[in-house]
Design a protein around this motif. Structure first.
Motif, PDB file in Angstrom:
ATOM      1  N   UNK A 160      24.262   9.546  49.220  1.00 40.99           N
ATOM      2  CA  UNK A 160      24.559   8.492  48.105  1.00 40.99           C
ATOM      3  C   UNK A 160      23.052   8.150  47.649  1.00 40.99           C
ATOM      4  N   UNK A 161      23.100   8.022  46.030  1.00 42.20           N
ATOM      5  CA  UNK A 161      21.748   7.654  45.659  1.00 42.20           C
ATOM      6  C   UNK A 161      22.371   6.829  44.372  1.00 42.20           C
ATOM      7  N   UNK A 162      21.381   6.134  43.963  1.00 47.27           N
ATOM      8  CA  UNK A 162      21.468   5.256  42.727  1.00 47.27           C
ATOM      9  C   UNK A 162      20.568   5.795  41.736  1.00 47.27           C
ATOM     10  N   UNK A 163      20.980   6.274  40.555  1.00 51.82           N
ATOM     11  CA  UNK A 163      20.206   7.001  39.513  1.00 51.82           C
ATOM     12  C   UNK A 163      19.795   5.839  38.558  1.00 51.82           C
ATOM     13  N   UNK A 164      18.469   5.803  38.365  1.00 51.99           N
ATOM     14  CA  UNK A 164      17.648   4.650  37.572  1.00 51.99           C
ATOM     15  C   UNK A 164      16.740   5.710  36.920  1.00 51.99           C
ATOM     16  N   UNK A 165      16.203   5.073  35.678  1.00 53.12           N
ATOM     17  CA  UNK A 165      14.958   5.521  35.004  1.00 53.12           C
ATOM     18  C   UNK A 165      15.471   7.082  34.338  1.00 53.12           C
ATOM     19  N   UNK A 166      14.352   7.981  34.731  1.00 49.12           N
ATOM     20  CA  UNK A 166      14.695   9.574  34.339  1.00 49.12           C
ATOM     21  C   UNK A 166      15.923  10.099  34.854  1.00 49.12           C
ATOM     22  N   UNK A 167      16.163   9.941  36.124  1.00 47.59           N
ATOM     23  CA  UNK A 167      17.313  10.357  36.747  1.00 47.59           C
ATOM     24  C   UNK A 167      18.556   9.865  36.035  1.00 47.59           C
ATOM     25  N   UNK A 168      18.787   8.702  35.735  1.00 45.06           N
ATOM     26  CA  UNK A 168      19.945   8.234  34.991  1.00 45.06           C
ATOM     27  C   UNK A 168      20.056   8.935  33.555  1.00 45.06           C
ATOM     28  N   UNK A 169      18.869   9.159  32.794  1.00 43.50           N
ATOM     29  CA  UNK A 169      18.976   9.981  31.569  1.00 43.50           C
ATOM     30  C   UNK A 169      19.499  11.458  31.856  1.00 43.50           C
ATOM     31  N   UNK A 170      19.000  12.131  33.071  1.00 40.36           N
ATOM     32  CA  UNK A 170      19.141  13.531  33.142  1.00 40.36           C
ATOM     33  C   UNK A 170      20.825  13.829  33.452  1.00 40.36           C
ATOM     34  N   UNK A 171      21.332  12.577  34.202  1.00 37.73           N
ATOM     35  CA  UNK A 171      22.765  12.656  34.494  1.00 37.73           C
ATOM     36  C   UNK A 171      23.603  12.171  33.583  1.00 37.73           C
ATOM     37  N   UNK A 172      23.213  11.567  32.528  1.00 34.87           N
ATOM     38  CA  UNK A 172      24.246  10.997  31.519  1.00 34.87           C
ATOM     39  C   UNK A 172      24.701  12.136  30.834  1.00 34.87           C
ATOM     40  N   UNK A 173      24.134  13.209  30.643  1.00 39.16           N
ATOM     41  CA  UNK A 173      25.030  14.282  29.842  1.00 39.16           C
ATOM     42  C   UNK A 173      25.845  14.932  30.818  1.00 39.16           C
ATOM     43  N   UNK A 174      25.938  14.792  32.091  1.00 42.35           N
ATOM     44  CA  UNK A 174      26.996  15.350  32.930  1.00 42.35           C
ATOM     45  C   UNK A 174      28.112  14.267  33.285  1.00 42.35           C
ATOM     46  N   UNK A 229      26.030   5.368  37.373  1.00 40.47           N
ATOM     47  CA  UNK A 229      24.758   5.464  38.141  1.00 40.47           C
ATOM     48  C   UNK A 229      25.030   5.775  39.389  1.00 40.47           C
ATOM     49  N   UNK A 230      25.856   5.301  40.338  1.00 38.92           N
ATOM     50  CA  UNK A 230      25.952   5.788  41.716  1.00 38.92           C
ATOM     51  C   UNK A 230      26.964   7.092  41.760  1.00 38.92           C
ATOM     52  N   UNK A 231      26.189   7.640  42.876  1.00 40.34           N
ATOM     53  CA  UNK A 231      27.020   8.984  43.148  1.00 40.34           C
ATOM     54  C   UNK A 231      26.487   9.708  44.421  1.00 40.34           C
ATOM     55  N   UNK A 232      27.018  10.822  44.629  1.00 41.50           N
ATOM     56  CA  UNK A 232      26.499  11.690  45.766  1.00 41.50           C
ATOM     57  C   UNK A 232      25.716  12.864  45.520  1.00 41.50           C
ATOM     58  N   UNK A 233      24.768  13.359  46.207  1.00 41.43           N
ATOM     59  CA  UNK A 233      23.997  14.478  45.793  1.00 41.43           C
ATOM     60  C   UNK A 233      23.812  15.243  47.386  1.00 41.43           C
ATOM     61  N   UNK A 234      23.101  16.340  47.111  1.00 40.23           N
ATOM     62  CA  UNK A 234      22.995  16.875  48.416  1.00 40.23           C
ATOM     63  C   UNK A 234      22.305  16.282  49.494  1.00 40.23           C
ATOM     64  N   UNK A 235      21.604  15.136  49.333  1.00 40.03           N
ATOM     65  CA  UNK A 235      21.066  14.101  50.215  1.00 40.03           C
ATOM     66  C   UNK A 235      21.863  12.979  50.573  1.00 40.03           C
TER      67      UNK A 235
END
Length: 458
Positions: A175-189, A167-173
């Protein structure tokens, strides 16, 4: 060369032992400091000029001794001439071979020629610093920290680490915590990388436990003894023979064949010396160097098929697909529980051949099954994270230090610790230099290398 000849007297006296050297008026500390400094300077001059040339410094003095040169000054001169002659012949050989094939690096050729020499020297000479296997076990008992750690607590910590990594990682902006739909979209990666790191770490750790129990040698592991390099070479050979390069499953068979071959050679060579740590490590270094040089030779050939393996050999989980991650979890889920049924064999194996026969254990059958399981676990994990990581050495020791000494307890504890180490390495590798990727296997090696040196110092 002039400085080496000047220090020849100190070299000869140091060879007599510290007490004899001090009685003759030689300051052993100062003499060793100067001689080591000279050796470092000469080595740095060579490497900075022509790169790494393995085993010349081992082969040339051995040749000088074998022709009967005993005194230090003549041996220095004879070693220099032998080294020049050996390297000249090797360089001529690679130039001739380069006319028919792609250019072969001279450093790789010296490693290929020098590794058999090291194997021959290990088999021929008696190591004076042999350490009985009981010493290592007693030493580890004195190093036990705290009371026995429950597996549930360790597994809970691993679960928290898995959630953080997912759930935790870096992006262009940032550090961010992925929850909800963000977590689902990152799951396959993220899931394939986390799952493959989890499975590889667990399998390497269990393979390390099997090897340490089988040999009664607490320094045994797939990486130290070159078994991972054997699996790696098996994949490369299959790549050239069958011209296949898709998926993890097609590579499993060749990797297992290479790992089994190396493990069988190690056990056959080490059985005559009761698997003493020094001999096993030197033999593993020789085999690992030889197989690594062969792999480097294949990559240096320039064949485009080998370029796809560069990231894998560095230990990156970047290219693992969802199907491969599921296959890795399936293999780990099948092989690791199977090892738990070998608890009686693993308890008896370190006691030696005589005790095992008296207790009615079929040595040939038990060793064969343990070898095949260790090779399978090593092969599957090597396919995911490359040939080097040292997790197979670290995790069994950490499990033992936590008080998990029975085979089943140590297997489960090492599996959890190994999975945690690689999951953490993958998480750090994804984020420490974001957006660039650092291979998880490489990070684990940075930790495992100093850990191996610390263990050897103990």
């Amino acid at each position: 060369m002039i400085l080496a000849l000047v220090f020849a007297r100190q070299l000869e006296i140091l060879g007599m032992g510290d007490e004899q050297a001090r009685s003759l008026g030689v300051s052993t500390g100062t003499a060793r400091l100067m001689l080591v400094g000279l050796a470092i300077f000469v080595s740095a001059a060579v490497v900075s000029s022509v790169g790494v040339l393995g085993f010349v410094g081992l082969a040339a003095p051995s040749v000088a001794r074998m022709v009967g040169v005993r005194r230090i000054r003549p041996r220095l001169l004879a070693s220099a001439l032998a080294g020049a002659f050996l390297l000249f012949l090797t360089d001529q050989f690679v130039q001739i071979a380069g006319a028919s094939f792609h250019e072969i690096p001279t450093g790789v050729a010296t490693a290929v020629l020098g590794s058999p020499l090291l194997l021959w020297l290990v088999a021929r000479r008696t190591l004076r610093a042999g350490v009985p296997r009981q010493f290592s076990e007693q030493r580890l008992r004195t190093m036990t920290v705290g009371s026995r750690a429950p597996l549930g607590w360790i597994a809970g910590s691993l679960l928290i680490l898995l959630m953080i990594s997912l759930l935790l990682g870096q992006s262009g902006s940032g550090w961010n915590l992925a929850i909800g739909t963000d977590a689902q979209s990152l799951l396959e990666w993220r899931f394939p990388r986390i799952a493959s790191a989890f499975a590889a770490g667990a399998m390497l750790a269990v393979a390390g436990v099997l090897m340490q129990r089988l040999t009664g040698n607490v320094m045994a592991s797939p990486e130290v003894l070159g078994i991972s390099s054997g699996a790696s070479l098996g994949v490369i050979v299959a790549l050239f023979l069958f011209d296949a390069n898709e998926g993890i499953l097609w590579r499993f068979g060749p990797a297992m064949a290479g790992a089994t071959l190396v493990l069988t050679i190690l056990l056959s060579l080490g059985r005559r010396t009761e698997y003493t740590p020094q001999r096993m490590i030197l033999t593993g270094i020789a085999l690992g160097t030889l197989l690594g040089a062969a792999s480097s030779l294949a990559i240096a050939s320039g064949d485009p098929r080998t370029q796809t393996l560069l990231g894998w050999m560095a230990g990156s989980t970047y290219y693992v697909t969802m199907e491969e991650a599921k296959a890795a979890l399936l293999i780990a889920g099948l092989l690791i529980p199977t090892t738990l049924f070998l608890e009686r064999w693993l308890t008896i194996a370190p006691l030696g051949d005589v005790v095992a026969r008296e207790l009615g254990v079929s040595l040939q059958r038990s060793r064969l099954i343990i070898i095949l399981l260790a090779a399978s676990l090593t092969s599957a994990s090597t396919l995911l994270v490359g040939p080097l990581s040292f997790v197979g050495l670290m995790a069994p020791h950490i499990s033992r230090l936590m008080g998990l000494r029975k085979p089943a307890q140590q297997i489960l504890g090492a599996a959890v610790v190994g999975a945690a180490i690689f999951t953490l390495a993958d998480f750090v590798g994804r984020n420490v230099l974001f957006p660039y990727q650092v291979p998880a296997g490489m990070l684990a090696t940075f930790i495992g290398g100093p850990y191996l040196m610390w263990l050897m110092s103990k």
